[in-house]
Design an enzyme around this catalytic site. Structure first.
Site, short mmCIF file in Angstrom:
data_model
loop_
_atom_site.label_atom_id
_atom_site.label_comp_id
_atom_site.label_asym_id
_atom_site.label_seq_id
_atom_site.Cartn_x
_atom_site.Cartn_y
_atom_site.Cartn_z
N HIS A 85 0.83 -1.02 0.00
CA HIS A 85 -0.10 -0.26 -0.02
C HIS A 85 0.66 1.31 -0.01
CE1 HIS A 85 -3.57 -2.38 0.54
NE2 HIS A 85 -3.43 -2.71 1.46
N ASP A 109 -4.83 -12.76 3.44
CA ASP A 109 -6.17 -12.21 3.96
C ASP A 109 -7.08 -12.74 2.84
OD1 ASP A 109 -4.97 -10.43 2.20
OD2 ASP A 109 -5.14 -8.66 3.34
ZN LIG Z 1 -4.54 -7.31 2.64
#
Ligand SMILES: [Zn+2]
Length: 300
Positions: free
Chosen positions: A129, A245
């Site tokens: 990110h 995830d």
């Molecule tokens: Zn993630």
């Protein structure tokens, strides 16, 4: 005697084939209580892989120069001086040192892959990110991007494919490589979900958003499409942002992969027969160690 020799030969072969794991107990040292990106994730995975016979190579920090191939001087300064405010990505004491170590491990993994041994960087903080000038989403420096720019700087590769299988879109990696003809960025991610980007493909960035509730069958079909894009691109190396995830029991997302799915993902990546390494991104369930092991087994 012959049997002993054969067994020894098999054992030797088995060892050669094993994926190289790069990690460090130092990455367990920082902690924001209650944060899903906890030290326990990596600590448990480290101990589990060790108990399964994996040798773990100690991570070595990268340099500011390595970081600056990807990030702005301002971001480097902010992380170094712990002078920033982001609720998800806190300015924890010593975070610069831990971020350098995590990016350094990604570089080590990339070098290992170039030298013929598939590698996995088991480190935190994650990276995908982090954009060139902005941290966020638990990420300070973009580890995979730092490793890729390192390979380019040493002229070790000409074309690189990125396969981002974290449940969240790798917005940072996309921003860093957008428009770079020598890089193909691909991402399979849940939508809607943080950070809300990656809804469409643009130029060298191919995005494959999947709906909450997607199961293994649908997921692997999408992965097949992505891998055929990568094959067409013809990279020298595949770099994988390995997030776990997408697991059915992950507490912050809604994709329905099982522990076994990760072996299939690893095997599919391996099937292209191209040098490869992976870096850990997300994955917040207590079953993370097994998911990682299955993925590694698939890749080796
Ligand atoms: Zn993630």
């Amino acid at each position: 005697m012959l049997a002993v020799l054969i067994l020894a030969a098999l054992g030797f072969q088995g060892k050669i084939k094993m994926v190289k794991i790069i990690s460090s107990p130092k990455s367990w040292e920082y902690n924001a209580p209650g944060h899903p990106e906890s030290p326990q994730r990596v600590k448990d995975s480290y101990n589990y892989l060790k108990s399964k016979g994996y040798e773990i190579t100690e991570a070595v920090s990268c340099s500011d120069e390595d970081v600056l191939r990807v990030h702005t001087k301002q971001l480097l300064r902010e992380v170094k001086s712990e002078d920033f405010v982001d609720a998800d990505t806190p300015a924890l004491p010593g975070i610069y040192k831990y971020a350098l170590l995590s990016a350094g491990a990604a570089i080590q993994a990339s070098e290992s892959a170039i030298n013929g041994q598939t590698a996995f960087s088991l480190m935190r903080p994650p990276g995908h990110h982090a954009e060139s000038g902005t941290l966020g989403g638990f990420c300070y420096f973009n580890n995979i991007a730092i490793a890729i720019k390192y390979l380019f700087s040493k002229k070790l590769v000409k074309k690189v494919a990125i396969l981002d299988v974290d449940c969240h879109h790798g917005n940072g990696t996309e921003e860093i490589f957008y428009g770079d003809k020598n890089v193909l960025f691909t991402s399979i991610h849940q939508s809607p979900l943080y950070p809300g980007t990656g809804l469409t493909s643009k130029e060298n960035c191919k995005n494959f958003p999947i709906a909450p509730g997607t199961d293994e069958g649908e997921y692997l079909k999408t992965l097949g499409t992505v891998l055929s894009e990568i094959k067409k691109f013809g990279p020298d190396i595949i770099t994988i942002s390995a997030g776990f995830d997408t697991y059915i029991k992950d507490p912050i997302t809604n994709i329905k992969l099982t522990k076994d799915s990760y072996k299939k993902i690893g095997t599919a990546a391996k099937s292209l027969g191209i040098a490869r390494f992976a870096v850990l991104e997300g994955g917040y369930s207590p079953d993370l160690p097994e998911c990682i092991r299955n993925f590694i087994e698939g890749m080796e």
